[in-house]
Write a protein that holds these residues in place. Sequence first.
Motif, PDB file in Angstrom:
ATOM      1  N   LEU A 105      -9.654  -8.373  -9.110  1.00 29.10           N
ATOM      2  CA  LEU A 105      -8.435  -9.046  -8.666  1.00 29.10           C
ATOM      3  C   LEU A 105      -7.265  -8.221  -9.182  1.00 29.10           C
ATOM      4  CD1 LEU A 105      -9.429 -12.728  -9.516  1.00 29.10           C
ATOM      5  CD2 LEU A 105      -9.726 -11.512  -7.350  1.00 29.10           C
ATOM      6  N   ALA A 106      -6.497  -7.653  -8.276  1.00 30.62           N
ATOM      7  CA  ALA A 106      -5.456  -6.702  -8.657  1.00 30.62           C
ATOM      8  C   ALA A 106      -4.200  -7.425  -9.119  1.00 30.62           C
ATOM      9  CB  ALA A 106      -5.136  -5.781  -7.488  1.00 30.62           C
ATOM     10  N   SER A 113       3.166   7.083  -4.576  1.00 31.61           N
ATOM     11  CA  SER A 113       4.124   6.962  -3.483  1.00 31.61           C
ATOM     12  C   SER A 113       3.688   5.870  -2.517  1.00 31.61           C
ATOM     13  CB  SER A 113       4.232   8.297  -2.727  1.00 31.61           C
ATOM     14  OG  SER A 113       5.109   8.196  -1.628  1.00 31.61           O
ATOM     15  N   THR A 114       4.665   5.151  -1.978  1.00 27.29           N
ATOM     16  CA  THR A 114       4.427   4.173  -0.924  1.00 27.29           C
ATOM     17  C   THR A 114       5.491   4.339   0.152  1.00 27.29           C
ATOM     18  OG1 THR A 114       5.901   2.379  -1.658  1.00 27.29           O
ATOM     19  CG2 THR A 114       3.749   2.533  -2.759  1.00 27.29           C
ATOM     20  N   PRO A 115       5.328   3.694   1.302  1.00 26.79           N
ATOM     21  CA  PRO A 115       6.392   3.731   2.315  1.00 26.79           C
ATOM     22  C   PRO A 115       7.715   3.141   1.821  1.00 26.79           C
ATOM     23  CG  PRO A 115       4.331   3.073   3.330  1.00 26.79           C
ATOM     24  CD  PRO A 115       4.087   3.087   1.845  1.00 26.79           C
ATOM     25  N   SER A 155      -3.340   2.405  -6.295  1.00 33.91           N
ATOM     26  CA  SER A 155      -3.309   2.568  -4.837  1.00 33.91           C
ATOM     27  C   SER A 155      -2.986   4.023  -4.535  1.00 33.91           C
ATOM     28  CB  SER A 155      -2.261   1.650  -4.204  1.00 33.91           C
ATOM     29  OG  SER A 155      -2.614   0.298  -4.352  1.00 33.91           O
ATOM     30  N   SER A 156      -3.992   4.754  -4.093  1.00 37.44           N
ATOM     31  CA  SER A 156      -3.828   6.174  -3.804  1.00 37.44           C
ATOM     32  C   SER A 156      -3.325   6.370  -2.381  1.00 37.44           C
ATOM     33  CB  SER A 156      -5.168   6.901  -3.984  1.00 37.44           C
ATOM     34  OG  SER A 156      -5.067   8.253  -3.619  1.00 37.44           O
ATOM     35  N   ASP A 157      -2.522   7.403  -2.171  1.00 33.33           N
ATOM     36  CA  ASP A 157      -2.094   7.702  -0.804  1.00 33.33           C
ATOM     37  C   ASP A 157      -2.940   8.794  -0.172  1.00 33.33           C
ATOM     38  OD1 ASP A 157      -1.147   9.755  -2.321  1.00 33.33           O
ATOM     39  OD2 ASP A 157       0.961   9.563  -1.750  1.00 33.33           O
ATOM     40  N   MET A 180      -6.404   2.014  -1.411  1.00 31.45           N
ATOM     41  CA  MET A 180      -5.346   2.734  -0.707  1.00 31.45           C
ATOM     42  C   MET A 180      -4.253   1.863  -0.087  1.00 31.45           C
ATOM     43  SD  MET A 180      -7.557   5.750   1.219  1.00 31.45           S
ATOM     44  CE  MET A 180      -6.064   6.618   1.688  1.00 31.45           C
ATOM     45  N   GLU A 181      -4.221   0.561  -0.353  1.00 35.05           N
ATOM     46  CA  GLU A 181      -3.276  -0.291   0.373  1.00 35.05           C
ATOM     47  C   GLU A 181      -2.458  -1.275  -0.458  1.00 35.05           C
ATOM     48  OE1 GLU A 181      -6.131   1.371   3.098  1.00 35.05           O
ATOM     49  OE2 GLU A 181      -6.608  -0.111   1.555  1.00 35.05           O
TER      50      GLU A 181
END
Length: 234
Positions: A105-106, A113-115, A155-157, A180-181
């Motif tokens: 459970l995150a 990096s994210t959008p 969370s890897s890009d 990844m999300e």
Amino acid sequence: MTIHIGAPKEDIAPTVLMPGDPYRAKWAAETFLQNAKCVNEVRGMLGFTGTWNGHDVTIQGSGMGMPSLSIYANELIADYDAQTLIRIGSCGGMQKHVGMRDIILAMTASTISTPSRGIFKDLNFAPCADYGLLSAAYAAAQQKNVATHVGGIYSSDVFYDERPDLNDQMIRHGILGVEMEAAELYNLAARHGRRALAVLTVSDHLITHEALPSKDRERSFGDMVEIALSAAFA
């Protein structure tokens, strides 16, 4: 309907589960929802709406990576008024005490990096889960007697990672798993005042190099879906 979701507004429920794989969305809807119907097929990113214990639920594929998830989460929030968004997906274990098929459970999601990076500029914003969902998911996992870990994830890009030094630092700092999300989902939920959580199944391991065979995944992923649904309506 929107550019990427071809459903009328009334066909999307306020509670949305978001697996990356559209065929996992199909499997989850057929397995756990009553009267599930396909409400989205745009670009092959399947979405289904049905009921679970009398509650309306949509299960919408999000694709791989934060840019893809961002498209679907933005449209679900802005155009369909989704209130609760729960990522259900697989992850790679990053600690020795985290086992295969365990649930993570995150609580937080670290990332390079994210959008959303262009919005935050020089701020290292720390995206986190909704505590109510997190607490309810942990209680549901305990009731099911499923091995569960609560903590930070990465969370890897990128999928094909060429930064073993970064993985070493993630492990050193107690990160439980990599996917990844989730980080961008948490960013969007914070920005728009929605509830978000990532419920993840460990399907491979960066330390032991174990990996679940495809035939074993559905049984293990069933716990994840049930925990997510229980948390959403606790």
